[in-house]
Each structure stands twice: as structure tokens, then as C-alpha cells.
Scaffold this motif. Sequence first.
Motif, mmCIF file in Angstrom:
data_model
loop_
_atom_site.group_PDB
_atom_site.id
_atom_site.type_symbol
_atom_site.label_atom_id
_atom_site.label_comp_id
_atom_site.label_asym_id
_atom_site.label_seq_id
_atom_site.Cartn_x
_atom_site.Cartn_y
_atom_site.Cartn_z
ATOM 1 N N ASP A 155 -0.506 14.247 -4.699
ATOM 2 C CA ASP A 155 0.415 13.434 -5.497
ATOM 3 C C ASP A 155 0.532 13.896 -6.941
ATOM 4 O O ASP A 155 1.259 13.313 -7.744
ATOM 5 N N ASP A 179 10.865 2.287 -3.764
ATOM 6 C CA ASP A 179 9.461 2.086 -4.065
ATOM 7 C C ASP A 179 8.823 3.454 -4.292
ATOM 8 O O ASP A 179 8.874 4.315 -3.422
ATOM 9 N N ASP A 181 5.916 4.480 -4.095
ATOM 10 C CA ASP A 181 4.877 4.818 -3.122
ATOM 11 C C ASP A 181 5.442 5.366 -1.820
ATOM 12 O O ASP A 181 4.691 5.850 -0.974
ATOM 13 N N LEU A 182 6.757 5.300 -1.645
ATOM 14 C CA LEU A 182 7.359 5.725 -0.384
ATOM 15 C C LEU A 182 7.926 7.138 -0.430
ATOM 16 O O LEU A 182 8.577 7.566 0.521
ATOM 17 N N ARG A 188 5.991 14.302 -3.938
ATOM 18 C CA ARG A 188 5.304 13.896 -5.166
ATOM 19 C C ARG A 188 4.590 15.087 -5.811
ATOM 20 O O ARG A 188 4.562 15.217 -7.033
ATOM 21 N N LEU A 207 8.615 7.039 -10.889
ATOM 22 C CA LEU A 207 7.897 8.306 -10.836
ATOM 23 C C LEU A 207 8.186 9.182 -12.054
ATOM 24 O O LEU A 207 7.364 10.013 -12.444
ATOM 25 N N THR A 367 12.935 -2.551 -1.036
ATOM 26 C CA THR A 367 11.592 -1.995 -1.284
ATOM 27 C C THR A 367 11.171 -2.051 -2.744
ATOM 28 O O THR A 367 10.072 -1.636 -3.086
#
Length: 410
Positions: A155, A179, A181-182, A188, A207, A367
Motif C-alpha cells: 500500500d 472508499d 480502502d477499496l 495503491r 488517497l 461506499t
Amino acid sequence: MAENPAYPVGLRLTGRRVVVLGGGQVAQRRLPALIAAGADIVLVSPEATPSVEAMADAGEITWERRPYADGDLANAWYALIATTDPEANTAASAEAEAHRVWCVRSDDADQATAWTPATGHSEGVTVAVLTTDARGRDPRHTAAIRDAVVAGLRDGTLVAPHHRTRTPGVALVGGGPGDPDLITVRGRRLLAEADVVIADRLGPRDLLAELPPHVEVIDAAKIPYGRYMAQEAINNALIEHAKQGKSVVRLKGGDPFVYGRGMEEVQALAEAGIPCTVVPGISSSISVPGAAGIPVTHRGVAHEFTVVSGHVAPDDERSLVDWPSLAKLTGTLVVLMGVDKIGKIAETLIAHGKPADTPVALVQEGTTAAQRRVDATLATVGETVRTEDVKPPAVIVIGAVVTVGPEALA
């Protein structure tokens, strides 16, 4: 037991004989890595788990369906002893010692001549974690360290400088439905390594705040268009920065090839001789309904789902959607980019036979923290969008699946 720590080493087992004794859960977990290493694997075991048996059926390993016998480790380079018979394990361990075969024992690490580290992989790097000796060995602790290191590499939170020059180019990254995290772990990581990020409005904005200060972030919506159309200007920006020797990430919402015009960018880069990596993303067409408690398929309710663009109305000559045929389908219909056209879409579906009471759900900002769900029917959805002030981006789900999710039952 030796007081000295284990000496870490990477075994190159391609084409070399490896013997695995026992076909249970330990073998099931260890065999894939041995197969990936290209080892010539012989499994000796009267029985095996279904997964191990499938490896044998596929020809990935040779399975001798019998108990261990003296001599099985002859000419082996490496052995994994994992049977449920302590006497067989002890005998096999002694044979390994006699023949100088590095041997791992699942039942008694103290009697082994090798230990299996907790391993993980990230873009050509293998992370292996070993405890210093057998005393107080805690597999959960070593696995946790392994997971933390691999997650950091993937990540971008653990960044190792590249000492070799990176090849400039463009990565087309699907950022998922919103989101942060998705996004995929590969997406990432590439984002963390970028010199330039050209981002869509619908990409995961959170992000961008995590990027180092030296990274140039360009809002695709604010690229000066001049005499170019918007997409042409974006294409030119990607090419320009890549030709400067920079690592460029084109961060898009959802998946680049699901109404993301990703292929247009790939084609433009190819014509300019710019290497391009495509990283798929989670499409909002499936993930957003799921986040709102709506399955796009459900046993006994919907055996198919269709995703269509609603950015042009059904009566628009530019529309490529066969709305009359869609009205006849019994499955789920997911409409993207259709908030301002949903009234006309609903009228068209009803006119071609879709029941007016067909359930409809609109999931706005799916999301994200701002997510909200508004339910209606085909007969009422046009007015509902106006009275509830539903705004893009929103995913529209049409069909019986709208009423089977936990939120609908609450």
C-alpha cells in the motif's frame, strides 16, 4: 537444541526432487509455494485433502498413495515431513539427516534441520520472517510481522527507495467506487510510487492526501482544454509527463474499462510509444449495490444482471442501448450515470412491458461516508429523484433484488 540462530537462505528448487510426507492441511498449505518454485514434487501419503488431490490430478505433483518407507528421501534436495504418525516422522527425519537432506518437520521443530519462514510476496520481493531459535517460537508473531511488512510494501506506507532507474510510463489505475480502502493493493502501491497523478473527480480523493509532497497531483477536470476536447487534453497530459521520464498514474473511479474511457487512453499512449499498465478496479456497478445491502443476483430471484449507461436518454439518437429488449429481461438492471435521465428510462421500460411496480433503488455516493439509499418503483422513480434531491454520482438498481437485502427487510 542448538543455541545459534537459524541461517536464512533461499532454496532454488527448480527441477529438483522434493519429497512431501503426508497429504493433510500442512501439505495443502505448503505445496503451492513448492509448485511455484518449480520443484519436482513427490507426495507420499495414503490419503490427501481434496485440494492436494486436485494438485495431483492436475499433474502438479506426483502422488504415491502409501505410507512412508525407508529410502523415500533418496536423491531429494528438500523434505517436508508432515504425517500424523510420530514414528514415521522420526524415521524419515533420521533418513534425511543420514542423506544430508534439509528437512522440515511440522510436529517437532527442534528435530528439524530447516524451518519454514512466514513468507509473503510483493512485486518481485519475497519477505520471509524467522524466529531466532526454536525457544518460544510463536508462528502468529512471525506471521504478523510478515503481514505488516508485506502490507506496507503493497500500500506504499513502507517505501523502499529504488536504486535502479524506473522505466517511465503510465499506470491506468481503477480506484474503486469511492472508499479509499477499496482500491487494489497494486493500485495503491503504484500510486505511492508515482511522480505525477492525474485524477478523476470520481476517484478515491482521500488517497491523494497520503501522497508525498513532491508528487504532482493534477485534477483532470481542470486541465486546460484549449482547442482539444476534454479526453484529448487528458491524453496529451499523460503523454507529455511520461515523455519527461516521469512515472504517471491515471487514477480513475471504478474500473478503467467500465465507462471509464480507459481504452481511449491506452490507445493514445500506444500510438505515442508510451508503455502502459492497466490495473483493474472494483466497479461501482456491483460494489455500490452491495454496500447498500443489494445483491445484483440472488438465488431464485435473479439469474443475471445487466449494466447499462444512462448518460443519454432512450429517445436520444446517440443511445446504443436496446431498451425494449432490456424491458423483457427478468434479471437485475443496473444503470450508471442515469440520475437525470431515470424518469425517461423508467417510462421507456414500462412502455415496453416492464411492470410499473418493479422495485428501484438509488444509491448516492456509494461506499463513502455520504452514502444514502432512496427506494422507489419504476412508476415513481422520476418524481422521487426530484423530491428526494438525488444527485450524481448514484447507482440505480432496478429489479426484485432490491427487496431481498437486509436493509429492505429491516
